[in-house]
Design an enzyme around this catalytic site. Sequence first.
Site, PDB file in Angstrom:
ATOM      1  CD  GLU A 123      36.210  -0.120 -25.409  1.00  0.00           C
ATOM      2  OE1 GLU A 123      35.420  -0.834 -26.039  1.00  0.00           O
ATOM      3  OE2 GLU A 123      37.106   0.549 -25.977  1.00  0.00           O
ATOM      4  CG  ASP A 130      44.836  -4.651 -26.826  1.00  0.00           C
ATOM      5  OD1 ASP A 130      44.523  -3.745 -27.616  1.00  0.00           O
ATOM      6  OD2 ASP A 130      45.037  -5.832 -27.178  1.00  0.00           O
ATOM      7  CG  ASP A 187      37.418  -0.894 -33.967  1.00  0.00           C
ATOM      8  OD1 ASP A 187      36.662   0.080 -34.106  1.00  0.00           O
ATOM      9  OD2 ASP A 187      37.836  -1.263 -32.852  1.00  0.00           O
ATOM     10  CE  LYS A 243      44.357   2.689 -45.766  1.00  0.00           C
ATOM     11  NZ  LYS A 243      44.161   3.739 -44.763  1.00  0.00           N
ATOM     12  CG  ASP A 275      27.375  -3.006 -39.979  1.00  0.00           C
ATOM     13  OD1 ASP A 275      28.394  -3.132 -39.257  1.00  0.00           O
ATOM     14  OD2 ASP A 275      27.110  -1.956 -40.590  1.00  0.00           O
ATOM     15  CB  THR A 329      25.564  -4.515 -29.531  1.00  0.00           C
ATOM     16  OG1 THR A 329      25.734  -4.002 -30.853  1.00  0.00           O
ATOM     17  CG2 THR A 329      25.733  -6.021 -29.545  1.00  0.00           C
ATOM     18  CD  GLU A 330      26.290   2.916 -28.241  1.00  0.00           C
ATOM     19  OE1 GLU A 330      27.188   2.400 -27.549  1.00  0.00           O
ATOM     20  OE2 GLU A 330      26.243   4.120 -28.512  1.00  0.00           O
ATOM     21  CE1 TYR A 331      29.529   1.623 -31.356  1.00  0.00           C
ATOM     22  CE2 TYR A 331      30.520   1.139 -33.476  1.00  0.00           C
ATOM     23  CZ  TYR A 331      30.515   1.834 -32.300  1.00  0.00           C
ATOM     24  OH  TYR A 331      31.494   2.757 -32.054  1.00  0.00           O
ATOM     25  CD  GLU A 332      22.306  -6.848 -32.990  1.00  0.00           C
ATOM     26  OE1 GLU A 332      23.033  -7.025 -31.986  1.00  0.00           O
ATOM     27  OE2 GLU A 332      21.536  -7.708 -33.424  1.00  0.00           O
TER      28      GLU A 332
HETATM   29  N1  SAH Z   1      30.508  -3.893 -28.841  1.00  0.00           N
HETATM   30  C1  SAH Z   1      29.951  -2.537 -28.894  1.00  0.00           C
HETATM   31  C2  SAH Z   1      30.965  -1.517 -29.420  1.00  0.00           C
HETATM   32  C3  SAH Z   1      31.495  -1.792 -30.812  1.00  0.00           C
HETATM   33  S1  SAH Z   1      32.771  -0.638 -31.336  1.00  0.00           S
HETATM   34  C4  SAH Z   1      28.684  -2.552 -29.710  1.00  0.00           C
HETATM   35  O1  SAH Z   1      28.441  -3.511 -30.440  1.00  0.00           O
HETATM   36  O2  SAH Z   1      27.913  -1.592 -29.614  1.00  0.00           O
HETATM   37  C5  SAH Z   1      34.232  -1.635 -31.090  1.00  0.00           C
HETATM   38  C6  SAH Z   1      34.847  -1.427 -29.729  1.00  0.00           C
HETATM   39  O3  SAH Z   1      35.927  -2.337 -29.588  1.00  0.00           O
HETATM   40  C7  SAH Z   1      35.442  -0.040 -29.524  1.00  0.00           C
HETATM   41  O4  SAH Z   1      34.920   0.525 -28.332  1.00  0.00           O
HETATM   42  C8  SAH Z   1      36.947  -0.287 -29.420  1.00  0.00           C
HETATM   43  O5  SAH Z   1      37.607   0.614 -28.549  1.00  0.00           O
HETATM   44  C9  SAH Z   1      37.004  -1.709 -28.900  1.00  0.00           C
HETATM   45  N2  SAH Z   1      38.237  -2.434 -29.232  1.00  0.00           N
HETATM   46  C10 SAH Z   1      38.800  -2.516 -30.454  1.00  0.00           C
HETATM   47  N3  SAH Z   1      39.930  -3.243 -30.416  1.00  0.00           N
HETATM   48  C11 SAH Z   1      40.079  -3.661 -29.129  1.00  0.00           C
HETATM   49  C12 SAH Z   1      41.056  -4.453 -28.459  1.00  0.00           C
HETATM   50  N4  SAH Z   1      42.103  -4.931 -29.112  1.00  0.00           N
HETATM   51  N5  SAH Z   1      40.901  -4.680 -27.142  1.00  0.00           N
HETATM   52  C13 SAH Z   1      39.841  -4.159 -26.469  1.00  0.00           C
HETATM   53  N6  SAH Z   1      38.885  -3.392 -27.055  1.00  0.00           N
HETATM   54  C14 SAH Z   1      38.991  -3.147 -28.370  1.00  0.00           C
END
Ligand code: SAH
Length: 230
Positions: free
Chosen positions: A72, A104, A126, A130, A162, A209-212
């Site tokens: 992360e 990263d 993410d 764009k 999603d 996942t949390e977002y799911e």
């Molecule tokens: N996987 C989790 C969070 C999704 S949000 C879920 O499904 O609930 C996407 C996450 O990816 C964010 O916390 C963001 O900081 C991370 N992220 C985005 N680009 C990244 C990268 N290049 N390397 C590491 N983490 C990244």
Amino acid sequence: MIPMEGDAPAPGFRVFPSADGSIPAEENAVKPAAPCAFPRRMPLCVEIGMGKGVFLLEMARRHPETAFLGVERYESVLLRAVQKMEALEKEAGAPENLRFFSADASMLPALLGEEKAERIFLNFSDPWPKKRNAKRRLTSPQFLSVYEKILVPGGELVFKTDNTALFEDSLSTLREQPRWEVTAETRDLHGDIRRAAEAGLPAEENVMTEYERRFSNLGNKICRLKAVFR
Ligand code: SAH
């Protein structure tokens, strides 16, 4: 490595918890290519963009014979996962097959060194809608070439989202890559699981996942693809 204009410098390598199970202090950054410090050799799965670790904590609990590594980029987000591990350590004990890195995704080959992963999970990455930011998408050709360095041949990428635009873009990117083969795709994962259950068929495992959870509660359909690196 993927140079990204205007990006903040990549955070230092940090592993949670450290080999002895403790949470390392700020100054004990893990050096690139340090082994993941799992207690023994196990097949390795990596989640990139693990957020607060909801998915990985459950996966690690369900699959004690697989090593899970979460990456992360934001330490402030990762800290929430670390706090959950700390709380578990005080109760039943944290899973020993789970490690987190603050880095990263582009740092993964340096982090893993000779170590290779069987599977990479991308969950609700993410979207970067764009066009000028397309290379930042975690399913861009640039990031696929990072994954090629860390996956075993025959290793798998599993991507859930999603966001239909990102999903379709990811599918077409993967299909343009000679070394990747899309082996499964659905635009309604939860519907598939429900229908399988209604028909009495064995459903595939799906750890939310949390977002799911958040996006499916809003009524959004969840897409998932699987692709194999040959
Ligand atoms: N996987 C989790 C969070 C999704 S949000 C879920 O499904 O609930 C996407 C996450 O990816 C964010 O916390 C963001 O900081 C991370 N992220 C985005 N680009 C990244 C990268 N290049 N390397 C590491 N983490 C990244």
